[in-house]
Write a protein that holds these residues in place. Structure first.
Motif, mmCIF file in Angstrom:
data_model
loop_
_atom_site.group_PDB
_atom_site.id
_atom_site.type_symbol
_atom_site.label_atom_id
_atom_site.label_comp_id
_atom_site.label_asym_id
_atom_site.label_seq_id
_atom_site.Cartn_x
_atom_site.Cartn_y
_atom_site.Cartn_z
ATOM 1 N N ILE A 51 0.844 -1.204 0.000
ATOM 2 C CA ILE A 51 0.000 0.000 0.000
ATOM 3 C C ILE A 51 0.880 1.254 0.000
ATOM 4 C CG2 ILE A 51 -1.562 1.353 1.454
ATOM 5 C CD1 ILE A 51 -3.049 -1.201 2.075
ATOM 6 N N ALA A 52 1.909 1.243 0.844
ATOM 7 C CA ALA A 52 2.802 2.417 0.889
ATOM 8 C C ALA A 52 3.437 2.642 -0.477
ATOM 9 C CB ALA A 52 3.870 2.226 1.958
ATOM 10 N N GLY A 53 3.783 1.569 -1.147
ATOM 11 C CA GLY A 53 4.391 1.690 -2.475
ATOM 12 C C GLY A 53 3.433 2.324 -3.479
ATOM 13 N N VAL A 54 2.161 1.960 -3.383
ATOM 14 C CA VAL A 54 1.170 2.549 -4.293
ATOM 15 C C VAL A 54 1.030 4.053 -3.999
ATOM 16 C CG1 VAL A 54 -1.253 2.536 -4.986
ATOM 17 C CG2 VAL A 54 -0.052 0.364 -4.618
ATOM 18 N N PHE A 55 0.998 4.403 -2.723
ATOM 19 C CA PHE A 55 0.936 5.840 -2.386
ATOM 20 C C PHE A 55 2.188 6.562 -2.893
ATOM 21 C CE2 PHE A 55 -2.798 6.983 0.033
ATOM 22 C CZ PHE A 55 -3.345 5.745 0.322
ATOM 23 N N ALA A 56 3.328 5.910 -2.758
ATOM 24 C CA ALA A 56 4.568 6.543 -3.238
ATOM 25 C C ALA A 56 4.475 6.785 -4.748
ATOM 26 C CB ALA A 56 5.772 5.666 -2.901
ATOM 27 N N TRP A 267 -8.723 3.173 4.318
ATOM 28 C CA TRP A 267 -8.050 4.436 3.976
ATOM 29 C C TRP A 267 -8.980 5.603 4.292
ATOM 30 C CZ3 TRP A 267 -8.204 6.991 -1.357
ATOM 31 C CH2 TRP A 267 -7.354 8.096 -1.399
ATOM 32 N N LEU A 268 -8.496 6.502 5.166
ATOM 33 C CA LEU A 268 -9.296 7.646 5.598
ATOM 34 C C LEU A 268 -8.690 8.917 5.037
ATOM 35 C CD1 LEU A 268 -9.397 6.285 9.190
ATOM 36 C CD2 LEU A 268 -11.466 6.660 7.841
ATOM 37 N N LEU A 269 -9.522 9.725 4.400
ATOM 38 C CA LEU A 269 -9.004 10.933 3.754
ATOM 39 C C LEU A 269 -8.884 12.106 4.716
ATOM 40 C CD1 LEU A 269 -9.914 9.028 1.452
ATOM 41 C CD2 LEU A 269 -10.271 11.057 0.072
ATOM 42 N N CYS A 270 -9.374 11.905 5.947
ATOM 43 C CA CYS A 270 -9.295 12.969 6.951
ATOM 44 C C CYS A 270 -9.363 12.317 8.321
ATOM 45 C CB CYS A 270 -10.451 13.953 6.764
ATOM 46 S SG CYS A 270 -10.562 15.249 8.013
ATOM 47 N N ASP A 278 -12.131 0.890 1.641
ATOM 48 C CA ASP A 278 -11.545 -0.410 1.982
ATOM 49 C C ASP A 278 -10.486 -0.774 0.936
ATOM 50 O OD1 ASP A 278 -10.938 -2.958 2.694
ATOM 51 O OD2 ASP A 278 -12.933 -3.795 2.347
ATOM 52 N N LEU A 279 -9.233 -0.760 1.333
ATOM 53 C CA LEU A 279 -8.163 -1.177 0.421
ATOM 54 C C LEU A 279 -7.850 -2.662 0.596
ATOM 55 C CD1 LEU A 279 -5.661 1.832 0.779
ATOM 56 C CD2 LEU A 279 -7.488 1.516 -0.912
ATOM 57 N N LEU A 292 -5.026 -0.467 -7.699
ATOM 58 C CA LEU A 292 -5.102 0.239 -6.405
ATOM 59 C C LEU A 292 -4.808 1.726 -6.595
ATOM 60 C CD1 LEU A 292 -3.276 -2.355 -4.118
ATOM 61 C CD2 LEU A 292 -5.715 -1.803 -4.080
ATOM 62 N N ALA A 293 -3.815 2.008 -7.413
ATOM 63 C CA ALA A 293 -3.456 3.413 -7.653
ATOM 64 C C ALA A 293 -4.630 4.155 -8.302
ATOM 65 C CB ALA A 293 -2.211 3.497 -8.539
ATOM 66 N N ALA A 294 -5.323 3.498 -9.210
ATOM 67 C CA ALA A 294 -6.443 4.155 -9.886
ATOM 68 C C ALA A 294 -7.559 4.453 -8.880
ATOM 69 C CB ALA A 294 -6.958 3.260 -11.020
ATOM 70 N N LEU A 295 -7.813 3.476 -7.996
ATOM 71 C CA LEU A 295 -8.860 3.666 -6.986
ATOM 72 C C LEU A 295 -8.515 4.852 -6.071
ATOM 73 C CD1 LEU A 295 -10.098 0.552 -4.995
ATOM 74 C CD2 LEU A 295 -9.828 2.734 -3.855
ATOM 75 N N ILE A 296 -7.262 4.873 -5.621
ATOM 76 C CA ILE A 296 -6.816 5.918 -4.687
ATOM 77 C C ILE A 296 -6.819 7.286 -5.382
ATOM 78 C CG2 ILE A 296 -4.796 6.734 -3.383
ATOM 79 C CD1 ILE A 296 -4.203 3.667 -2.878
ATOM 80 N N ALA A 297 -6.305 7.317 -6.607
ATOM 81 C CA ALA A 297 -6.234 8.598 -7.326
ATOM 82 C C ALA A 297 -7.629 9.169 -7.562
ATOM 83 C CB ALA A 297 -5.503 8.409 -8.660
#
Ligand code: SAM
Ligand code: SF4
Ligand code: SF4
Length: 339
Positions: A51-56, A267-270, A278-279, A292-297
């Motif tokens: 997950i951290a890698g996807v955020f990176a 994953w909480l945006l605030c 839910d990731l 995952l990156a597409a979902l998060i973005a």
């Protein structure tokens, strides 16, 4: 780097590695019983690292490990080593209550942890016993000293100041930090989930803190702008720097690049968000990093959260969630979302 609806980048991630804790701070876990995240839902180190890698890959540069008490998670240095092997994550930090730090500091440093923040609100062991139900004051101070001796890039001290608990320790805490070469950051008492005893009257505000410090130690000068960092920094005439995180009376949502992932992959945006994404489910169902990156973005692009500002504007502000709502969804708890 992607931006949300207000142009705020997705710059930093707080990863909560456990919802368990070996303390019971009155502003975070004041109740007798808690509903824990199911063990099977807790992400493995490999899952957290992925997950951290996807955020990176979406631009995140900072990861802070938190909890609950992150040092309760066995072999945490192994997760640190995984994250440290990702060059994009240039800033790897930990927030801990310090109880287990003396025994783990060297291994964490060796694994690549750069910065440590220890939370300690009182210099009086009997207060810690009463307020946080812990008799481990000496262990926390030993943890702080071990962290200093270990050579982290920075070791900071976080203190939540609450009226009637430790508001007479504002100056002693600053002197304690100064004597040890640590930077102290005062945190205003927040009405987050878990703070079921919160009341506005108990908040020692940024203005109160500055007035108390100036009375005792002389003029305080502001230091240059903080960017997306939550702490506003100040300096005493003798060069001592300290910070104030005024989330309650002077929130800083406009610059907020932080989001958080709970130990079960929510994953909480605030910090104040009622619901998260839910990731874990897609992760365990075989989603690729690109999925995952597409979902998060997509979710970040729609983000409009300004939780602390909304709370500030709420008339008759009281606790955020009563106990029943916390029990109904433990992800609302501060000790689950990681502060
Ligand atoms: N257990 C670790 C610790 O205490 O450092 C990490 C998790 S703790 C939830 C993270 C930070 O949140 C701590 O510095 C703690 O003091 C702060 N915190 C918890 N509840 C708070 C509240 N109601 N208001 C302000 N800060 C709070
Ligand atoms: Fe205290 Fe941190 Fe534990 Fe909350 S999670 S009870 S702030 S030590
Ligand atoms: Fe960021 Fe939400 Fe905290 Fe505001 S309340 S600073 S938007 S996490």
């Amino acid at each position: 780097m992607i931006g949300d609806r207000f142009g705020r980048p997705l710059g930093s991630l707080r990863l909560s590695v456990t919802d368990r804790c070996n303390m019971r701070c009155g502003y975070c876990m004041p109740n007798e019983n808690y509903v824990w995240l199911p063990r099977s839902s807790i992400l493995s180190f490999e899952e957290l690292d992925r997950i951290a890698g996807v955020f990176a890959s979406l631009g995140a540069r900072k990861v802070r490990l938190t909890g609950g008490e992150p040092l309760l998670r066995h072999d945490l240095d192994r997760l640190v080593a995984l994250l440290a092997a990702r060059p994009a994550l240039a800033d790897l930090a930990l927030t801990t209550n310090g109880i287990l730090l003396a025994e783990q500091a060297a291994a964490l440093r060796r694994a690549g942890l750069r910065r440590v923040t220890v939370s300690l609100d009182t210099l009086r062991p009997e207060r810690l016993r009463e307020f946080a139900r812990s008799d481990r004051h000496a262990a926390i101070v030993a943890g702080l000293d071990a962290a200093r001796a270990t050579g982290f890039e920075s070791v900071k001290l976080n203190s939540v100041i609450i009226r009637g608990y430790n508001d007479d320790e504002v100056v002693p805490l600053l002197e304690f930090a100064r004597d040890r070469g640590l930077e102290l950051r005062y945190i205003e008492y927040m009405d987050v989930g878990g703070a079921t005893r919160w009341s506005r009257a108990d908040v020692v505000s940024r203005a109160d803190l500055l007035a108390t410090i100036e009375r005792a130690l002389g003029p305080v000068e502001p230091e240059p702008s903080r960017g997306a960092a939550p702490a506003e920094r100040f300096r005493l005439a003798d060069g001592t720097s300290f910070g104030i995180i005024a989330s309650t009376t002077a929130p800083f949502c406009g610059d907020c690049d932080r989001s958080r992932v709970t130990a079960d992959g929510t994953w909480l945006l605030c910090l104040y968000a009622d619901r998260g994404f839910d990731l874990r489910e897609p992760l365990r169902a075989g989603a690729s990093d690109a999925d995952l990156a597409a979902l998060i973005a997509a979710a970040w692009a729609e983000r409009t959260d300004r939780g602390a500002e909304v709370r500030l504007a709420t008339p008759g502000r009281g606790v955020l969630h009563p106990i029943e709502r916390l029990k109904a969804d433990p992800r609302r708890e501060m000790h689950t979302r990681g502060g």
